[in-house]
Design a protein around this motif. Structure first.
Motif, PDB file in Angstrom:
ATOM      1  N   ASP A  78       0.650  -1.172  -0.054  1.00 29.82           N
ATOM      2  CA  ASP A  78       0.095   0.183   0.037  1.00 29.82           C
ATOM      3  C   ASP A  78       0.864   1.118   0.038  1.00 29.82           C
ATOM      4  OD1 ASP A  78      -2.162  -1.524  -0.066  1.00 29.82           O
ATOM      5  OD2 ASP A  78      -2.632  -1.323   2.216  1.00 29.82           O
ATOM      6  N   ILE A  79       2.046   1.261   0.691  1.00 23.14           N
ATOM      7  CA  ILE A  79       2.745   2.260   0.887  1.00 23.14           C
ATOM      8  C   ILE A  79       3.631   2.547  -0.574  1.00 23.14           C
ATOM      9  CG2 ILE A  79       5.159   3.312   1.926  1.00 23.14           C
ATOM     10  CD1 ILE A  79       3.949   1.966   4.526  1.00 23.14           C
ATOM     11  N   ARG A  81       2.355   1.680  -3.536  1.00 21.32           N
ATOM     12  CA  ARG A  81       1.307   2.296  -4.513  1.00 21.32           C
ATOM     13  C   ARG A  81       1.487   3.920  -4.451  1.00 21.32           C
ATOM     14  NH1 ARG A  81      -1.976  -2.059  -2.745  1.00 21.32           N
ATOM     15  NH2 ARG A  81      -2.387  -3.422  -4.170  1.00 21.32           N
ATOM     16  N   ASP A  82       1.700   4.372  -3.143  1.00 15.57           N
ATOM     17  CA  ASP A  82       1.590   5.858  -3.218  1.00 15.57           C
ATOM     18  C   ASP A  82       2.725   6.117  -3.772  1.00 15.57           C
ATOM     19  OD1 ASP A  82      -1.047   5.912  -1.851  1.00 15.57           O
ATOM     20  OD2 ASP A  82       0.042   5.767   0.240  1.00 15.57           O
ATOM     21  N   ALA A  83       4.009   5.657  -3.454  1.00 12.17           N
ATOM     22  CA  ALA A  83       5.267   6.060  -3.997  1.00 12.17           C
ATOM     23  C   ALA A  83       5.629   5.978  -5.411  1.00 12.17           C
ATOM     24  CB  ALA A  83       6.327   5.141  -3.229  1.00 12.17           C
ATOM     25  N   TYR A  86       5.464   9.176  -7.651  1.00 11.29           N
ATOM     26  CA  TYR A  86       6.371  10.191  -7.644  1.00 11.29           C
ATOM     27  C   TYR A  86       7.750   9.831  -8.526  1.00 11.29           C
ATOM     28  CZ  TYR A  86       3.929  11.901  -3.594  1.00 11.29           C
ATOM     29  OH  TYR A  86       3.073  12.437  -2.993  1.00 11.29           O
ATOM     30  N   PHE A  96       8.870   9.235   2.211  1.00  8.98           N
ATOM     31  CA  PHE A  96       8.643   7.802   2.528  1.00  8.98           C
ATOM     32  C   PHE A  96       9.746   6.967   3.217  1.00  8.98           C
ATOM     33  CE2 PHE A  96       5.828   8.846  -1.187  1.00  8.98           C
ATOM     34  CZ  PHE A  96       4.618   8.012  -1.024  1.00  8.98           C
TER      35      PHE A  96
END
Length: 106
Positions: A78-79, A81-83, A86, A96
C-alpha cells in the motif's frame, strides 16, 4: 531544491499492475517469488528514476528477509502504491523513507 520530474505514466501503470498482482498472489506465493517480483520492480523504479519507490522497495525487501508475510507485506505494498507516482523527487523520497522508518521501528 528537489527535482520533481514525473515518471512515465506507462511505467507507473506497469508498476501498479505488478503491485496488484503481488497483492493478489500473496497468500499462495512463496517468499522467493515475491522477492523476485520486488527485484523486478526495483529495477524498473531505478531505471525510471522513481526514487521514492526505491526507498519503499528496499523496506519491502528487508521485511521479507525478516519473515514478514501476508497482511504485513500488503501494508508495505500500500505504501509502495503511493510512492510509485513520484518521480525523482527528493522531498517525496525523504517522506517515504521516514514513513518506512516509522513502520519498521513502530
Amino acid at each position: 531544491m528537489a527535482s520533481t520530474a514525473m515518471p512515465n505514466p506507462m511505467v507507473v501503470k506497469e508498476l501498479m499492475d505488478r503491485i496488484d498482482a503481488v497483492s493478489v498472489r500473496m497468500s499462495a506465493a512463496r517468499p522467493c517469488e515475491i522477492a523476485l517480483e520486488v527485484e523486478t520492480m526495483r529495477r524498473m523504479a531505478r531505471d525510471n528514476g522513481i526514487r521514492p519507490a526505491l526507498t519503499v522497495l528496499h523496506a519491502i525487501d528487508s521485511a521479507l528477509a525478516r519473515g514478514e508475510r501476508g497482511v504485513l507485506v500488503r501494508g508495505w505494498l500500500d505504501i509502495l502504491r503511493d510512492a510509485v507516482g513520484y518521480g525523482d523527487d527528493q522531498d517525496a523520497e525523504t517522506l517515504f523513507a521516514a514513513a518506512c522508518s516509522v513502520r519498521l521501528n513502530g
